[in-house]
Design a protein around this motif. Sequence first.
Motif, short mmCIF file in Angstrom:
data_model
loop_
_atom_site.label_atom_id
_atom_site.label_comp_id
_atom_site.label_asym_id
_atom_site.label_seq_id
_atom_site.Cartn_x
_atom_site.Cartn_y
_atom_site.Cartn_z
N ALA A 152 -3.97 12.57 4.91
CA ALA A 152 -5.05 12.00 4.93
C ALA A 152 -5.45 11.38 3.57
O ALA A 152 -6.66 10.39 4.75
CB ALA A 152 -5.90 13.96 3.56
N VAL A 153 -4.86 10.68 3.16
CA VAL A 153 -5.13 9.00 2.67
C VAL A 153 -4.61 8.46 3.29
O VAL A 153 -5.32 7.23 3.60
CB VAL A 153 -4.00 9.20 1.44
CG1 VAL A 153 -4.28 7.99 0.84
CG2 VAL A 153 -4.31 10.34 0.10
N SER A 154 -3.69 8.58 3.93
CA SER A 154 -3.69 7.62 5.17
C SER A 154 -5.27 7.04 6.59
O SER A 154 -4.69 5.89 6.50
CB SER A 154 -2.28 8.34 6.29
OG SER A 154 -2.02 6.21 7.21
N ALA A 155 -5.03 8.36 6.72
CA ALA A 155 -6.29 8.19 7.59
C ALA A 155 -7.76 7.68 6.69
O ALA A 155 -8.70 7.20 7.32
CB ALA A 155 -6.77 9.38 7.83
N GLY A 156 -7.78 8.06 5.98
CA GLY A 156 -8.76 7.53 4.58
C GLY A 156 -8.58 5.98 4.69
O GLY A 156 -9.66 5.17 4.88
N LEU A 157 -7.70 5.28 4.30
CA LEU A 157 -7.71 3.87 4.23
C LEU A 157 -7.26 3.00 5.68
O LEU A 157 -8.03 2.01 5.53
CB LEU A 157 -5.75 3.88 3.81
CG LEU A 157 -5.70 3.84 2.14
CD1 LEU A 157 -4.69 3.93 2.56
CD2 LEU A 157 -6.59 2.70 1.27
N ALA A 158 -6.71 3.86 6.62
CA ALA A 158 -7.82 3.58 7.86
C ALA A 158 -8.73 3.24 8.26
O ALA A 158 -9.23 2.44 8.85
CB ALA A 158 -6.27 4.20 9.18
N MET A 159 -9.46 4.20 8.03
CA MET A 159 -11.00 4.50 7.78
C MET A 159 -11.53 3.43 7.40
O MET A 159 -12.32 2.67 8.11
CB MET A 159 -11.28 6.15 8.23
CG MET A 159 -11.19 6.69 9.22
SD MET A 159 -12.27 8.43 8.88
CE MET A 159 -11.09 9.40 9.16
N TYR A 160 -11.24 3.31 6.61
CA TYR A 160 -11.92 2.29 5.62
C TYR A 160 -11.67 0.64 6.02
O TYR A 160 -12.84 -0.29 6.57
CB TYR A 160 -11.45 2.14 3.93
CG TYR A 160 -11.90 1.25 3.24
CD1 TYR A 160 -13.45 0.63 3.09
CD2 TYR A 160 -11.00 0.13 2.51
CE1 TYR A 160 -14.24 0.16 1.99
CE2 TYR A 160 -11.38 -1.03 1.76
CZ TYR A 160 -13.33 -0.91 1.52
OH TYR A 160 -13.13 -1.84 1.34
N HIS A 161 -10.78 0.60 6.53
CA HIS A 161 -10.34 -0.98 6.61
C HIS A 161 -10.87 -0.82 8.58
O HIS A 161 -11.53 -2.28 8.94
CB HIS A 161 -8.86 -0.80 7.13
CG HIS A 161 -8.80 -2.16 8.07
ND1 HIS A 161 -6.58 -2.62 8.25
CD2 HIS A 161 -8.66 -3.50 7.86
CE1 HIS A 161 -6.71 -4.32 8.58
NE2 HIS A 161 -7.93 -4.57 8.52
N LEU A 214 -9.17 -1.20 20.91
CA LEU A 214 -9.06 -0.34 19.35
C LEU A 214 -7.92 -1.15 18.89
O LEU A 214 -6.99 -1.39 19.54
CB LEU A 214 -8.62 1.51 19.64
CG LEU A 214 -9.41 2.35 20.54
CD1 LEU A 214 -8.81 3.30 20.82
CD2 LEU A 214 -10.77 2.46 19.49
N SER A 215 -7.93 -1.14 17.97
CA SER A 215 -7.54 -2.17 16.65
C SER A 215 -6.41 -1.34 16.21
O SER A 215 -6.50 -0.06 16.78
CB SER A 215 -7.89 -2.67 15.41
OG SER A 215 -8.80 -1.56 14.28
N MET A 216 -5.27 -1.88 14.99
CA MET A 216 -4.00 -0.72 14.79
C MET A 216 -4.53 0.21 13.93
O MET A 216 -4.04 1.00 14.03
CB MET A 216 -3.53 -1.82 14.10
CG MET A 216 -2.52 -2.42 15.26
SD MET A 216 -0.92 -3.67 14.46
CE MET A 216 -1.24 -5.06 14.60
N ALA A 217 -5.50 -0.45 12.99
CA ALA A 217 -6.39 0.32 12.07
C ALA A 217 -6.87 1.46 12.52
O ALA A 217 -7.03 2.60 12.15
CB ALA A 217 -7.65 -0.08 10.99
N ASN A 218 -7.83 1.17 14.13
CA ASN A 218 -7.64 2.39 14.44
C ASN A 218 -7.56 3.55 15.09
O ASN A 218 -7.20 4.68 14.97
CB ASN A 218 -8.42 2.10 15.79
CG ASN A 218 -9.93 1.17 15.53
OD1 ASN A 218 -10.46 0.18 16.89
ND2 ASN A 218 -10.84 1.25 14.65
N TYR A 219 -6.10 3.03 15.87
CA TYR A 219 -4.36 3.63 15.83
C TYR A 219 -4.43 4.45 14.73
O TYR A 219 -3.55 5.30 15.34
CB TYR A 219 -3.83 3.08 17.02
CG TYR A 219 -4.17 2.30 18.33
CD1 TYR A 219 -3.89 3.83 19.20
CD2 TYR A 219 -4.16 1.50 18.42
CE1 TYR A 219 -4.77 3.31 20.97
CE2 TYR A 219 -4.87 0.99 20.07
CZ TYR A 219 -5.03 1.44 20.50
OH TYR A 219 -5.49 2.03 22.21
N ASN A 220 -4.41 3.86 13.83
CA ASN A 220 -4.00 4.23 13.38
C ASN A 220 -4.74 5.57 11.79
O ASN A 220 -4.17 6.88 11.88
CB ASN A 220 -3.76 3.29 11.64
CG ASN A 220 -2.73 3.69 10.01
OD1 ASN A 220 -2.19 5.18 10.92
ND2 ASN A 220 -2.52 3.83 9.22
#
Length: 160
Positions: A76-85, A135-141
């Motif tokens: 969930a933290v990973s998804a949150g960081l990626a959403m922020y990016h 989609l960027s790498m952050a989007n895929y993350n």
Amino acid sequence: MSFLDGLSRRGLIGVAALGSAGLFFGALFFQFVLGVQPCAMCYWQRWPHRIGIALGLVGLAIPKALLAWAGALNMAVSAGLAMYHTGVERHWWLGPSSCTSRGVDLLSSECGLLDPDCGTAIVLCDEIAWQMFGLSMANYNVIFSLVFMGLWIMAARRAA
């Protein structure tokens, strides 16, 4: 019946950890083989996957539900960081001034704007370095981290 239905908690933890390993080593492949240099926020997004790999290794030895819940929280933290990016890349909101174009003061650089041999290149967090299908790498993350979070939750709910 799907492949996941037949897996035990240990198996689901293994699949989730392998997913994090795939993303982590995939990022290293992009960086060191393809030459796509990461920004500061990209480095931040690697940490939850490192933790996911470590939790997976521990979970294979000790497949406890609490450990699987920790894996879900980590993703969930990973998804949150990626959403922020993602929001920073798409200019939906401002990112940290240390790695976005609004914070880079090129005029006060000791090197000057046109000296390519002076200093290190700054990879900006608000510019998309690579994308596929828009989609960027952050989007895929974001997408993969949510899938892995689902796997960790399934593992937590599954009987050991």
